[in-house]
Design a protein around this motif. Structure first.
Motif, short mmCIF file in Angstrom:
data_model
loop_
_atom_site.label_atom_id
_atom_site.label_comp_id
_atom_site.label_asym_id
_atom_site.label_seq_id
_atom_site.Cartn_x
_atom_site.Cartn_y
_atom_site.Cartn_z
N UNK A 125 0.83 -1.21 0.00
CA UNK A 125 0.00 0.00 0.00
C UNK A 125 0.86 1.26 0.00
N UNK A 126 1.92 1.25 0.80
CA UNK A 126 2.80 2.42 0.84
C UNK A 126 3.48 2.64 -0.51
N UNK A 127 3.99 1.59 -1.11
CA UNK A 127 4.65 1.73 -2.41
C UNK A 127 3.67 2.17 -3.49
N UNK A 128 2.47 1.64 -3.46
CA UNK A 128 1.45 2.04 -4.44
C UNK A 128 1.08 3.50 -4.26
N UNK A 129 0.97 3.95 -3.00
CA UNK A 129 0.64 5.34 -2.74
C UNK A 129 1.76 6.27 -3.21
N UNK A 130 3.00 5.90 -2.95
CA UNK A 130 4.12 6.74 -3.37
C UNK A 130 4.20 6.83 -4.89
N UNK A 131 4.07 5.69 -5.57
CA UNK A 131 4.14 5.70 -7.03
C UNK A 131 2.95 6.43 -7.64
N UNK A 132 1.75 6.20 -7.10
CA UNK A 132 0.58 6.88 -7.64
C UNK A 132 0.63 8.38 -7.42
N UNK A 133 1.10 8.80 -6.26
CA UNK A 133 1.25 10.23 -5.98
C UNK A 133 2.28 10.85 -6.92
N UNK A 134 3.38 10.16 -7.15
CA UNK A 134 4.42 10.69 -8.04
C UNK A 134 3.91 10.83 -9.47
N UNK A 198 -6.96 8.40 -7.70
CA UNK A 198 -7.47 9.11 -6.53
C UNK A 198 -6.66 10.36 -6.24
N UNK A 199 -5.36 10.29 -6.44
CA UNK A 199 -4.52 11.48 -6.23
C UNK A 199 -4.88 12.58 -7.22
N UNK A 200 -5.19 12.22 -8.46
CA UNK A 200 -5.62 13.22 -9.43
C UNK A 200 -6.86 13.97 -8.96
N UNK A 201 -7.74 13.27 -8.25
CA UNK A 201 -9.02 13.86 -7.86
C UNK A 201 -8.97 14.60 -6.52
N UNK A 202 -8.04 14.25 -5.63
CA UNK A 202 -8.08 14.80 -4.27
C UNK A 202 -6.89 15.68 -3.90
N UNK A 229 -4.70 12.89 2.47
CA UNK A 229 -5.79 13.08 1.52
C UNK A 229 -6.18 11.79 0.81
N UNK A 230 -5.29 10.83 0.76
CA UNK A 230 -5.53 9.59 0.03
C UNK A 230 -5.95 8.44 0.94
N UNK A 231 -6.34 8.73 2.18
CA UNK A 231 -6.65 7.67 3.14
C UNK A 231 -7.72 6.69 2.63
N UNK A 232 -8.87 7.14 2.08
CA UNK A 232 -9.86 6.15 1.60
C UNK A 232 -9.30 5.22 0.53
N UNK A 233 -8.50 5.75 -0.38
CA UNK A 233 -7.90 4.90 -1.41
C UNK A 233 -6.89 3.94 -0.79
#
Length: 317
Positions: A125-134, A198-202, A229-233
């Motif tokens: 989850x952490x790696x997915x969040x970091x890559x998606x945010x980037x 989700x990062x694009x939207x929030x 901001x990405x907690x639900x995702x």
């Protein structure tokens, strides 16, 4: 003359339908169109409720059957109705046998599953969040190509990569170790895809720019602003990954031979494979399956509040 005219006007006012100033409508009979609209709304409500009841039964009936089956002895399991409790309620005896069998091997399998699913889900989850945010925040050449490759990874089933991973880990000497199951669980293409969307939207770009102007570093912006901001995702990705790793059977089957490293899925299958020779293993299998469902149910109950919080985030009263 004026008295007669006033009387006529008073009669007209008395016969006119009363008007509610607050509601802005009369107390007269409703129009046929309003009645038809109410019937349509009621019909849609009944239809949606019926569909939800069917879906709920689809998911709850297997759980109910497992509870019933785990409360029976082997003779009652095959000699009584599958959805009815037997006269001899043996649930606690079966659970005690599960926990005590083979020096408590089931507890070892449970701990292994918690390790594989818990640690793997958190890191994935952490790696997915970091890559998606980037991919969402930073603009660089090849960003869309990388995202397209990730989408292609979503389409590849895990069973198709099990054999190449086995050959690779054999060369590295990692087969039949915790790492052989844990390392493949750290990557979640679906999680990266969901976090990017989700990062694009929030994640508001103006907030990121404001933080940069205040001298905040990029890593701190991600941890303090992006993750919150990405907690639900993130909860969604974590639960999907948790269920996927917890129920994973094929990868441990390929990688592991030591029963001390087995997760619950592989361990329960070894018990089920012995039921033809030793019927008492039916009691162990059904009791173990019931216990294996409880951690996932608890995770869903505990984490669902983050979904509710995410749905109302930014709402205005």
């Amino acid at each position: 003359m004026s008295t007669a005219a006033d009387a006529v006007q008073d009669d007209r006012r008395d016969s006119a339908p009363a008007v509610d100033p607050a509601a802005g409508r009369s107390d007269g009979p409703a129009s046929p169109g309003a009645g038809a609209a109410a019937l349509r709304r009621r019909g849609r409500t009944i239809l949606v409720t019926g569909v939800l009841v069917v879906v709920a039964l689809y998911f709850l009936v297997p759980v109910y059957w497992i509870v019933v089956a785990a409360s029976k002895t082997t003779d009652d399991l095959f000699g009584t109705h599958g959805f009815l409790f037997a006269g001899n309620f043996a649930l606690f005896d079966n659970i005690a046998q599960v926990l005590a069998h083979d020096s408590g091997i089931f507890l070892r399998w449970l701990a292994n599953s918690v390790l594989y699913a818990g640690v793997g889900s958190l890191i994935a989850t952490y790696l997915a969040a970091a890559a998606g945010y980037a991919l969402s925040t930073y603009v660089f050449r090849g960003r869309n190509l990388i995202f397209g490759l990730v989408l292609g990874g979503v389409l590849v089933p895990g069973t198709a990569t099990a054999l190449p991973l086995f050959l690779l880990f054999s060369q590295l000497g990692l087969v039949n170790t915790y790492w052989s199951v844990l390392i493949p669980s750290l990557v979640s293409p679906f999680g990266l895809f969901l976090c990017r969307i989700y990062a694009d939207a929030t994640v508001d770009r103006s907030l990121v720019e404001a933080a940069r102007l205040d001298g905040v570093g990029e890593i701190r912006i991600f941890h303090v602003l992006g993750l919150r901001l990405m907690v639900p995702a993130l909860v969604t990705v974590f639960l999907f990954q948790l269920v996927s790793i917890w129920n994973n059977y094929f990868l441990p089957l390929v990688m592991l031979t030591d029963d001390q490293l087995f997760p619950i899925t592989l361990g329960l299958n070894t018990w089920r494979s012995q039921t033809d020779r030793l019927p008492e293993f039916y009691e162990l299998t059904t009791g173990g399956v019931l216990l294996s469902v409880i951690p996932l149910a608890l995770a869903m109950i505990v984490l669902q509040r983050f979904w509710r919080g995410g749905l109302t985030e930014g709402a205005v009263k």
